[in-house]
Design an enzyme around this catalytic site. Sequence first.
Site, PDB file in Angstrom:
ATOM      1  N   LEU A 147       0.809  -1.230   0.000  1.00 22.76           N
ATOM      2  CA  LEU A 147       0.000   0.000   0.000  1.00 22.76           C
ATOM      3  C   LEU A 147       0.838   1.275   0.000  1.00 22.76           C
ATOM      4  O   LEU A 147       0.478   2.278   0.608  1.00 22.76           O
ATOM      5  CB  LEU A 147      -0.979  -0.014   1.191  1.00 22.76           C
ATOM      6  CG  LEU A 147      -1.968  -1.182   1.185  1.00 22.76           C
ATOM      7  CD1 LEU A 147      -2.818  -1.177   2.462  1.00 22.76           C
ATOM      8  CD2 LEU A 147      -2.884  -1.136  -0.044  1.00 22.76           C
TER       9      LEU A 147
ATOM     10  N   MET B 155       1.310   3.842  -5.096  1.00 23.45           N
ATOM     11  CA  MET B 155       0.660   3.196  -6.247  1.00 23.45           C
ATOM     12  C   MET B 155      -0.407   2.200  -5.800  1.00 23.45           C
ATOM     13  O   MET B 155      -1.527   2.186  -6.319  1.00 23.45           O
ATOM     14  CB  MET B 155       1.693   2.467  -7.121  1.00 23.45           C
ATOM     15  CG  MET B 155       2.564   3.357  -7.957  1.00 23.45           C
ATOM     16  SD  MET B 155       1.655   4.258  -9.231  1.00 23.45           S
ATOM     17  CE  MET B 155       1.303   2.969 -10.420  1.00 23.45           C
TER      18      MET B 155
ATOM     19  N   ASN C  51       6.296  -3.208 -11.904  1.00 16.86           N
ATOM     20  CA  ASN C  51       7.045  -3.182 -13.169  1.00 16.86           C
ATOM     21  C   ASN C  51       8.019  -4.357 -13.225  1.00 16.86           C
ATOM     22  O   ASN C  51       9.226  -4.178 -13.318  1.00 16.86           O
ATOM     23  CB  ASN C  51       7.842  -1.876 -13.278  1.00 16.86           C
ATOM     24  CG  ASN C  51       7.118  -0.830 -14.120  1.00 16.86           C
ATOM     25  OD1 ASN C  51       6.274  -1.162 -14.964  1.00 16.86           O
ATOM     26  ND2 ASN C  51       7.444   0.420 -13.908  1.00 16.86           N
TER      27      ASN C  51
ATOM     28  N   SER D 213       0.256   1.590 -16.226  1.00 15.98           N
ATOM     29  CA  SER D 213       0.953   2.846 -16.501  1.00 15.98           C
ATOM     30  C   SER D 213       0.079   4.044 -16.173  1.00 15.98           C
ATOM     31  O   SER D 213      -1.134   3.992 -16.288  1.00 15.98           O
ATOM     32  CB  SER D 213       1.355   2.941 -17.970  1.00 15.98           C
ATOM     33  OG  SER D 213       1.941   4.207 -18.212  1.00 15.98           O
TER      34      SER D 213
ATOM     35  N   LYS E 179       4.288  -3.646 -21.321  1.00 16.96           N
ATOM     36  CA  LYS E 179       4.552  -2.484 -20.439  1.00 16.96           C
ATOM     37  C   LYS E 179       6.018  -2.054 -20.560  1.00 16.96           C
ATOM     38  O   LYS E 179       6.334  -0.865 -20.551  1.00 16.96           O
ATOM     39  CB  LYS E 179       4.210  -2.817 -18.982  1.00 16.96           C
ATOM     40  CG  LYS E 179       4.600  -1.716 -17.987  1.00 16.96           C
ATOM     41  CD  LYS E 179       3.797  -0.457 -18.211  1.00 16.96           C
ATOM     42  CE  LYS E 179       4.231   0.831 -17.572  1.00 16.96           C
ATOM     43  NZ  LYS E 179       5.084   0.966 -16.492  1.00 16.96           N
TER      44      LYS E 179
ATOM     45  N   HIS F 153       6.343  -0.173 -23.699  1.00 20.30           N
ATOM     46  CA  HIS F 153       5.725   1.138 -23.439  1.00 20.30           C
ATOM     47  C   HIS F 153       6.753   2.059 -22.796  1.00 20.30           C
ATOM     48  O   HIS F 153       6.919   3.212 -23.190  1.00 20.30           O
ATOM     49  CB  HIS F 153       4.502   0.966 -22.535  1.00 20.30           C
ATOM     50  CG  HIS F 153       4.027   2.244 -21.896  1.00 20.30           C
ATOM     51  ND1 HIS F 153       4.686   2.838 -20.835  1.00 20.30           N
ATOM     52  CD2 HIS F 153       2.981   3.063 -22.166  1.00 20.30           C
ATOM     53  CE1 HIS F 153       4.065   3.949 -20.492  1.00 20.30           C
ATOM     54  NE2 HIS F 153       3.020   4.107 -21.279  1.00 20.30           N
ATOM     55  N   ASN F 154       7.450   1.555 -21.803  1.00 21.56           N
ATOM     56  CA  ASN F 154       8.434   2.390 -21.115  1.00 21.56           C
ATOM     57  C   ASN F 154       9.609   2.745 -22.021  1.00 21.56           C
ATOM     58  O   ASN F 154      10.121   3.864 -21.972  1.00 21.56           O
ATOM     59  CB  ASN F 154       8.942   1.696 -19.840  1.00 21.56           C
ATOM     60  CG  ASN F 154       7.985   1.901 -18.678  1.00 21.56           C
ATOM     61  OD1 ASN F 154       6.783   2.035 -18.874  1.00 21.56           O
ATOM     62  ND2 ASN F 154       8.506   1.908 -17.470  1.00 21.56           N
TER      63      ASN F 154
ATOM     64  N   GLU G 270       8.461   5.390 -24.074  1.00 22.26           N
ATOM     65  CA  GLU G 270       8.415   6.574 -23.194  1.00 22.26           C
ATOM     66  C   GLU G 270       9.801   7.240 -23.144  1.00 22.26           C
ATOM     67  O   GLU G 270       9.915   8.471 -23.259  1.00 22.26           O
ATOM     68  CB  GLU G 270       7.968   6.098 -21.806  1.00 22.26           C
ATOM     69  CG  GLU G 270       8.032   7.109 -20.671  1.00 22.26           C
ATOM     70  CD  GLU G 270       7.666   6.442 -19.325  1.00 22.26           C
ATOM     71  OE1 GLU G 270       6.587   5.819 -19.238  1.00 22.26           O
ATOM     72  OE2 GLU G 270       8.457   6.543 -18.372  1.00 22.26           O
ATOM     73  N   TYR G 271      10.842   6.440 -23.009  1.00 26.23           N
ATOM     74  CA  TYR G 271      12.210   6.986 -22.994  1.00 26.23           C
ATOM     75  C   TYR G 271      12.491   7.722 -24.307  1.00 26.23           C
ATOM     76  O   TYR G 271      13.056   8.821 -24.310  1.00 26.23           O
ATOM     77  CB  TYR G 271      13.248   5.862 -22.860  1.00 26.23           C
ATOM     78  CG  TYR G 271      13.555   5.358 -21.474  1.00 26.23           C
ATOM     79  CD1 TYR G 271      12.557   5.065 -20.564  1.00 26.23           C
ATOM     80  CD2 TYR G 271      14.874   5.126 -21.080  1.00 26.23           C
ATOM     81  CE1 TYR G 271      12.848   4.555 -19.313  1.00 26.23           C
ATOM     82  CE2 TYR G 271      15.185   4.619 -19.833  1.00 26.23           C
ATOM     83  CZ  TYR G 271      14.168   4.327 -18.944  1.00 26.23           C
ATOM     84  OH  TYR G 271      14.476   3.823 -17.717  1.00 26.23           O
TER      85      TYR G 271
ATOM     86  N   LYS H 289      15.316   3.591 -13.925  1.00 24.24           N
ATOM     87  CA  LYS H 289      15.134   2.467 -13.004  1.00 24.24           C
ATOM     88  C   LYS H 289      15.298   1.115 -13.688  1.00 24.24           C
ATOM     89  O   LYS H 289      15.334   0.102 -13.023  1.00 24.24           O
ATOM     90  CB  LYS H 289      13.772   2.546 -12.314  1.00 24.24           C
ATOM     91  CG  LYS H 289      13.725   3.668 -11.266  1.00 24.24           C
ATOM     92  CD  LYS H 289      12.636   3.456 -10.249  1.00 24.24           C
ATOM     93  CE  LYS H 289      11.276   3.681 -10.853  1.00 24.24           C
ATOM     94  NZ  LYS H 289      11.018   5.108 -11.137  1.00 24.24           N
TER      95      LYS H 289
ATOM     96  N   ARG I 265      20.672   8.983 -21.575  1.00 18.11           N
ATOM     97  CA  ARG I 265      20.608   9.106 -20.111  1.00 18.11           C
ATOM     98  C   ARG I 265      21.940   8.668 -19.507  1.00 18.11           C
ATOM     99  O   ARG I 265      22.452   9.302 -18.595  1.00 18.11           O
ATOM    100  CB  ARG I 265      19.466   8.251 -19.550  1.00 18.11           C
ATOM    101  CG  ARG I 265      18.090   8.771 -19.899  1.00 18.11           C
ATOM    102  CD  ARG I 265      17.036   8.107 -19.022  1.00 18.11           C
ATOM    103  NE  ARG I 265      15.691   8.384 -19.503  1.00 18.11           N
ATOM    104  CZ  ARG I 265      14.584   8.045 -18.855  1.00 18.11           C
ATOM    105  NH1 ARG I 265      14.659   7.405 -17.704  1.00 18.11           N
ATOM    106  NH2 ARG I 265      13.397   8.324 -19.353  1.00 18.11           N
TER     107      ARG I 265
ATOM    108  N   ARG J 126      33.439 -10.210 -43.563  1.00 15.90           N
ATOM    109  CA  ARG J 126      33.327 -11.385 -42.692  1.00 15.90           C
ATOM    110  C   ARG J 126      33.834 -12.628 -43.426  1.00 15.90           C
ATOM    111  O   ARG J 126      34.473 -13.498 -42.849  1.00 15.90           O
ATOM    112  CB  ARG J 126      31.867 -11.608 -42.268  1.00 15.90           C
ATOM    113  CG  ARG J 126      31.302 -10.527 -41.364  1.00 15.90           C
ATOM    114  CD  ARG J 126      29.850 -10.799 -40.991  1.00 15.90           C
ATOM    115  NE  ARG J 126      29.737 -11.925 -40.084  1.00 15.90           N
ATOM    116  CZ  ARG J 126      29.113 -13.052 -40.334  1.00 15.90           C
ATOM    117  NH1 ARG J 126      28.502 -13.207 -41.497  1.00 15.90           N
ATOM    118  NH2 ARG J 126      29.060 -14.008 -39.444  1.00 15.90           N
TER     119      ARG J 126
END
Length: 477
Positions: free
Chosen positions: A10, A13, A102, A128, A182, A185-186, A189-190, A260, A287, A446
């Site tokens: 709890l 989130m 996550n 999200s 997800k 998605h992140n 997002e980046y 993260k 980053r 190669r």
Amino acid sequence: ATADVGVTGLAVMGANLARNLARHDHTVAVHNRTYARTEKLMSEYGDEGEFVPSESVADFVASLKKPRVAIIMVKAGAGTDAVIEELAAEMEPGDIIVDAGNAHFPDTIRREKALREKDLHFVGTGVSGGEEGALNGPSIMPGGTAESYERLGPILEDISAKVDGVPCCTHVGTDGAGHFVKMVHNGIEYADMQLIAEAYDLLRKGLGASAAEIAEIFSNWNTGDLESYLIEITAEVLAHVDERTGTAFVDVVLDQAEQKGTGRWTVQNGLDLGVPITGIAEATFARSLSGSVPQREAAHGTLPAHTAEWSVQDRESFVEDVRKALYASKVVAYSQGFDQIAAASAEHGWDIDRGAMARIWRGGCIIRARFLDRITEAYERTPGLPLLLADPYFTDAVGNGLESWRRVVAGAAQNGVPTPAFSSSLAYYDAVRAERLPAALVQAQRDYFGAHTYHRVDAEGTFHTLWSQDRSEEKQD
Ligand code: 6PG
């Protein structure tokens, strides 16, 4: 047992998710490792709906109606395994454990398999939208069995965000599919955040504009094709004035972006699958570079720039160029992310409907945006679309901005403004549309040093040239 659904964990989130459930008339069992948090939730928000607080895991599970649904919302990692174990020990066949943190999708696959052996359903679910979303309607991406979704789906769809009355929640696919999506998605997002940051930097350096002036530009952009949550909050951040110094807030924030891990996972998975998600990779590395302090200190003021003063003649058309370049780069980043979803879906047998993913991202989540409708439409037109960019809508949209995009990337290079995501997206665009790539030379190299063989454009089979002998060609069997 009276509770329809339970939430354990709890922190903000979890508490917000529990409140969201209660506000939608579900009786919610609540539990937290330290009971003080449960009491805090009850005393502050207990009157928002029906809550059933428990001090022990056993009581928490006992308070749930069968088949039980318990949602775990704890920090992803080993802690999740411990909570799953405690819950599983109290549960019965047919019950459902939902991990809404996550988690990394391979962990979800592992956990789902282990719980299946106990006849328990384990549903890894992407959620999200941050704290606000959890409370007022997030975008929800559940994996797990179709059977568990029958029980779970109506509850999750009920508390999810709605766009045009359509819930931002659907069954993504089995086992780890929800957490996988997800994760992507992140990653997107980046990429989106980095692209916006590059656009900001270009406007700042190209126009010499202030943060407040750029806030205006972003607000303006938010009324068109670029309309999105991230553009909206960017305008707000840029308009914000630091209380302490009275200067633009963005100028007092240390320029080192943290992470993260979900972006890194996305890039690692892109490498594993062999899917070029260059926009996400550049954003993640940008980053990392920002946090490479010794390297930056060694380079700053030492490495020559050889750039001219940037003098933009026509300010309005420069702003328009940057806007179009941003939109085109954004389409590339999404196109790559959707390729990654398709590749993983095939590899794991998830059968993910990409149009449906774009649909459930329209509301609630961090990358919510107007143009996701266009993506859904593209996959409805052609369900097996091999490349989002090749959908006529996007081909046109990007094509219309192409000259602007090239001007912006060229200008950035000439003026020494780093635009890794803009530039790599344009490079991807030119590479993917090229009739022939210099990969032919790489393959020949190669073969030269490692006898790795090659295929020919004009004959079937595998060949090797005897480079250190007479350079004749051998057909391999
Ligand atoms: C969301 C966000 C959420 C979180 C990210 C931030 O969809 O609600 O993506 O999951 O804010 O984990 O990620 P970083 O800390 O890696 O930037």
